[in-house]
Design a protein around this motif. Sequence first.
Motif, short mmCIF file in Angstrom:
data_model
loop_
_atom_site.label_atom_id
_atom_site.label_comp_id
_atom_site.label_asym_id
_atom_site.label_seq_id
_atom_site.Cartn_x
_atom_site.Cartn_y
_atom_site.Cartn_z
N ALA A 281 4.58 -0.96 1.17
CA ALA A 281 3.80 -0.20 0.21
C ALA A 281 2.64 0.57 0.83
CB ALA A 281 3.26 -1.14 -0.88
N ARG A 282 2.02 -0.02 1.87
CA ARG A 282 0.79 0.58 2.40
C ARG A 282 0.80 0.74 3.91
NH1 ARG A 282 -2.24 -2.42 -2.05
NH2 ARG A 282 -1.58 -4.31 -1.02
N SER A 283 1.96 1.03 4.45
CA SER A 283 2.06 1.19 5.90
C SER A 283 1.16 2.31 6.40
CB SER A 283 3.50 1.51 6.28
OG SER A 283 3.57 1.88 7.63
N ASP A 284 0.56 2.08 7.56
CA ASP A 284 -0.21 3.14 8.19
C ASP A 284 0.70 4.23 8.75
OD1 ASP A 284 -2.71 2.22 7.65
OD2 ASP A 284 -2.93 1.15 9.54
N ALA A 285 1.98 3.91 8.90
CA ALA A 285 2.91 4.88 9.47
C ALA A 285 3.25 5.99 8.49
CB ALA A 285 4.18 4.17 9.92
N LEU A 286 3.51 5.65 7.24
CA LEU A 286 3.94 6.63 6.25
C LEU A 286 3.37 6.31 4.89
CD1 LEU A 286 7.78 6.84 6.98
CD2 LEU A 286 6.00 8.32 7.87
N ASP A 287 3.09 7.36 4.12
CA ASP A 287 2.79 7.20 2.70
C ASP A 287 4.10 7.47 1.98
OD1 ASP A 287 0.04 6.67 2.95
OD2 ASP A 287 -0.37 8.81 3.22
N LEU A 288 4.73 6.41 1.49
CA LEU A 288 6.04 6.53 0.89
C LEU A 288 5.96 6.89 -0.58
CD1 LEU A 288 7.72 3.36 2.40
CD2 LEU A 288 7.90 5.72 3.20
N GLU A 289 6.95 7.64 -1.03
CA GLU A 289 7.11 7.92 -2.45
C GLU A 289 7.41 6.61 -3.16
OE1 GLU A 289 10.27 10.26 -5.35
OE2 GLU A 289 10.52 10.37 -3.19
N GLU A 290 6.76 6.37 -4.27
CA GLU A 290 7.01 5.14 -5.02
C GLU A 290 8.47 5.07 -5.45
OE1 GLU A 290 5.37 2.83 -8.98
OE2 GLU A 290 4.13 4.36 -8.03
N GLY A 291 9.09 3.93 -5.21
CA GLY A 291 10.47 3.70 -5.62
C GLY A 291 11.52 4.35 -4.73
N VAL A 292 11.11 4.84 -3.56
CA VAL A 292 12.07 5.55 -2.70
C VAL A 292 13.28 4.70 -2.36
CG1 VAL A 292 10.88 4.96 -0.53
CG2 VAL A 292 12.36 6.97 -0.63
#
Length: 94
Positions: free
Chosen positions: A14-25
Amino acid sequence: MAHDERDWSGDVTARSDALDLEEGVFEKDDPKAIAASLKASAEASERRKGTPYGSAMSMLTFYINRAGRHLSRERKAVLEDAKHELRKAFGRED
């Protein structure tokens, strides 16, 4: 798996420093949509380490590995297909 390990992996996803993921991807049913979302997140991220392709593939692989046996056969197939689509999206297919 201990309860805190599940919390840890969910927190990383949910909160990786690597990527801001789209919710529910990872719940999407279309492998191309999963790949496109991960690609967009990786290319937009200024915090990722490594290449956009490597970051996107690492996050997808991490999710598959952490979900492990809790994934249905159908869900795992969609996510594995998303790996193929991600390779294509980044021009990494032979």
